[in-house]
Design a protein around this motif. Structure first.
Motif, short mmCIF file in Angstrom:
data_model
loop_
_atom_site.label_atom_id
_atom_site.label_comp_id
_atom_site.label_asym_id
_atom_site.label_seq_id
_atom_site.Cartn_x
_atom_site.Cartn_y
_atom_site.Cartn_z
N ARG A 201 0.84 -1.20 0.00
CA ARG A 201 0.00 0.00 0.00
C ARG A 201 0.87 1.25 0.00
O ARG A 201 0.58 2.22 -0.72
N CYS A 202 1.92 1.25 0.80
CA CYS A 202 2.81 2.42 0.86
C CYS A 202 3.52 2.63 -0.47
O CYS A 202 3.69 3.77 -0.93
N ARG A 203 3.92 1.55 -1.10
CA ARG A 203 4.57 1.66 -2.41
C ARG A 203 3.62 2.26 -3.44
O ARG A 203 4.02 3.09 -4.27
N GLU A 204 2.36 1.86 -3.40
CA GLU A 204 1.38 2.41 -4.33
C GLU A 204 1.21 3.91 -4.12
O GLU A 204 1.09 4.68 -5.08
N ILE A 205 1.19 4.34 -2.86
CA ILE A 205 1.07 5.77 -2.54
C ILE A 205 2.25 6.54 -3.12
O ILE A 205 2.10 7.60 -3.73
N ASN A 206 3.45 6.00 -2.93
CA ASN A 206 4.66 6.66 -3.44
C ASN A 206 4.62 6.75 -4.95
O ASN A 206 4.91 7.80 -5.54
N ALA A 207 4.27 5.65 -5.61
CA ALA A 207 4.26 5.64 -7.07
C ALA A 207 3.22 6.60 -7.63
O ALA A 207 3.44 7.22 -8.69
N ARG A 208 2.11 6.77 -6.93
CA ARG A 208 1.02 7.61 -7.43
C ARG A 208 1.28 9.09 -7.19
O ARG A 208 0.99 9.93 -8.05
N HIS A 209 1.84 9.42 -6.04
CA HIS A 209 1.93 10.83 -5.64
C HIS A 209 3.34 11.42 -5.69
O HIS A 209 3.49 12.64 -5.72
N GLY A 210 4.37 10.59 -5.67
CA GLY A 210 5.73 11.11 -5.63
C GLY A 210 6.57 10.57 -6.76
O GLY A 210 7.55 9.86 -6.55
N LYS A 211 6.21 10.93 -8.00
CA LYS A 211 6.79 10.28 -9.17
C LYS A 211 8.31 10.46 -9.25
O LYS A 211 9.04 9.51 -9.53
N THR A 212 8.80 11.68 -9.01
CA THR A 212 10.25 11.90 -9.07
C THR A 212 10.95 11.14 -7.95
O THR A 212 11.97 10.48 -8.18
N PHE A 213 10.39 11.21 -6.75
CA PHE A 213 10.97 10.51 -5.61
C PHE A 213 10.92 9.00 -5.84
O PHE A 213 11.89 8.28 -5.56
N PHE A 214 9.80 8.51 -6.36
CA PHE A 214 9.66 7.08 -6.61
C PHE A 214 10.68 6.61 -7.64
O PHE A 214 11.28 5.54 -7.49
N LEU A 215 10.89 7.41 -8.68
CA LEU A 215 11.87 7.04 -9.70
C LEU A 215 13.25 6.91 -9.07
O LEU A 215 14.00 5.97 -9.37
#
Length: 316
Positions: free
Chosen positions: A22-36
């Motif tokens: 769930r946390c990974r999904e939040i990061n991928a959805r809302h923090g695209k640069t950070f997730f990359l």
């Protein structure tokens, strides 16, 4: 992919694995640069970073969701979140029904991230309920410690260091602050719509800028000359903080350096974009293009794999 990351991190419990997902999904959805940038970390590190991001995002959403709630209701929700985290992390009470808390508590215990850093962060979030302007840089610095610097300090044990952690800590804090200062400049227009100005009022006033003039810029969709000069000064101040943060990259564990270096490059690239736009930040948002993101990520990926091969794959 997430399954292999959780395997590498030693997370076996099904409920805990779902919490991290769930946390990974939040990061991928809302923090695209950070997730990359997190893709450049060793797989075993990524779940912890996603958990920390997920918790921070949850607190931020309490403040900024446009759902009609008043400040009192938001304050109550923030306090509830704070109490539940304290009870779970310090009092060892269960939080199995709350995936975000489940993941962040596990992460905090695994990496010895103290309650104080979370408490300081939540205190800064509470400030956003009542504080809409900052009279000077000292006041803004007090806010940024809790809202940005502690994020760098929370991440530091996950990233690992090749020097004593206390030596790297000031640079980690500075990087968190640099990222936030970048957001403050980029998001003046958006923050005004929420009734907030995150730039020191006395430094703006030195250029003849006040909230009324910022509102004029917003209404007219252009940056007035005095506002441009004020933003140029804020831009230079942010650049200085990046220079304070940069030496910390070399203090990190080798396998973590490509990720942080990429994040630094991409986020400072937003400052470059603002400058290219001649500080016309009203009515448009400065972003780093996908081509640039992919170029930085590709270079970081090569360095990341090289570091893992040299220093032991999967190690921080």
């Amino acid at each position: 992919m997430i399954g292999s990351e959780l395997d590498a991190a030693g997370v076996r419990d099904p409920a805990l694995r779902e919490a991290f997902r769930r946390c990974r999904e939040i990061n991928a959805r809302h923090g695209k640069t950070f997730f990359l940038a997190t893709r450049l970390l060793a797989p075993r590190q990524r779940p912890a970073v996603h958990a920390l991001y997920g918790f921070a995002r949850r607190a931020d959403d309490i403040l900024d969701d446009f759902d009609g709630r008043g400040s009192e209701a938001r304050a109550d929700e923030l306090q509830s979140l704070s109490t539940r985290l304290f009870n779970a992390l310090v009092q060892n009470q269960p939080c199995d029904d709350d995936p975000t808390l489940t993941a962040v508590v596990y992460t905090a215990r695994k990496y010895d991230i103290g309650w104080g850093l979370f408490d300081d962060f939540l205190a800064a979030m509470r400030m956003d309920l009542t504080v809409t302007d900052y009279p000077d840089r000292a006041a803004l610095e007090r806010y940024m410690y809790g809202s940005a610097e502690v994020i760098g300090l929370q991440l530091l044990p996950v990233l690992g260091t090749c020097v004593p952690r206390e030596d790297a800590a000031p640079h980690a804090a500075a990087l968190g602050k640099a990222f936030q200062l970048t957001n403050f400049i980029r998001d003046v227009d958006e923050d005004l719509r929420r009734g907030r100005v995150y730039l020191p009022a006395d430094e703006l006033a030195a250029h003849g800028v006040d909230r009324d003039l910022l509102n004029w810029c917003q209404d007219n969709g252009r940056t007035e000359a005095r506002v441009r000069r004020a933003l140029m000064e804020q831009h230079a101040a942010a650049r200085k903080v990046y220079s304070e943060a940069e030496p910390g990259v070399g203090m990190l564990a080798p396998a973590s350096r490509p990720c942080v270096a990429a994040a630094l490059t991409l986020y400072s690239g937003i400052l470059e974009r603002i400058e290219e736009m001649d500080f016309q930040i009203f009515g448009q948002r400065a972003t780093v293009g996908n081509t640039r993101r992919l170029t930085v990520a590709a270079g970081g990926l090569v360095r990341s794999w090289s570091a893992r091969l040299r220093h032991g794959r999967g190690q921080p």
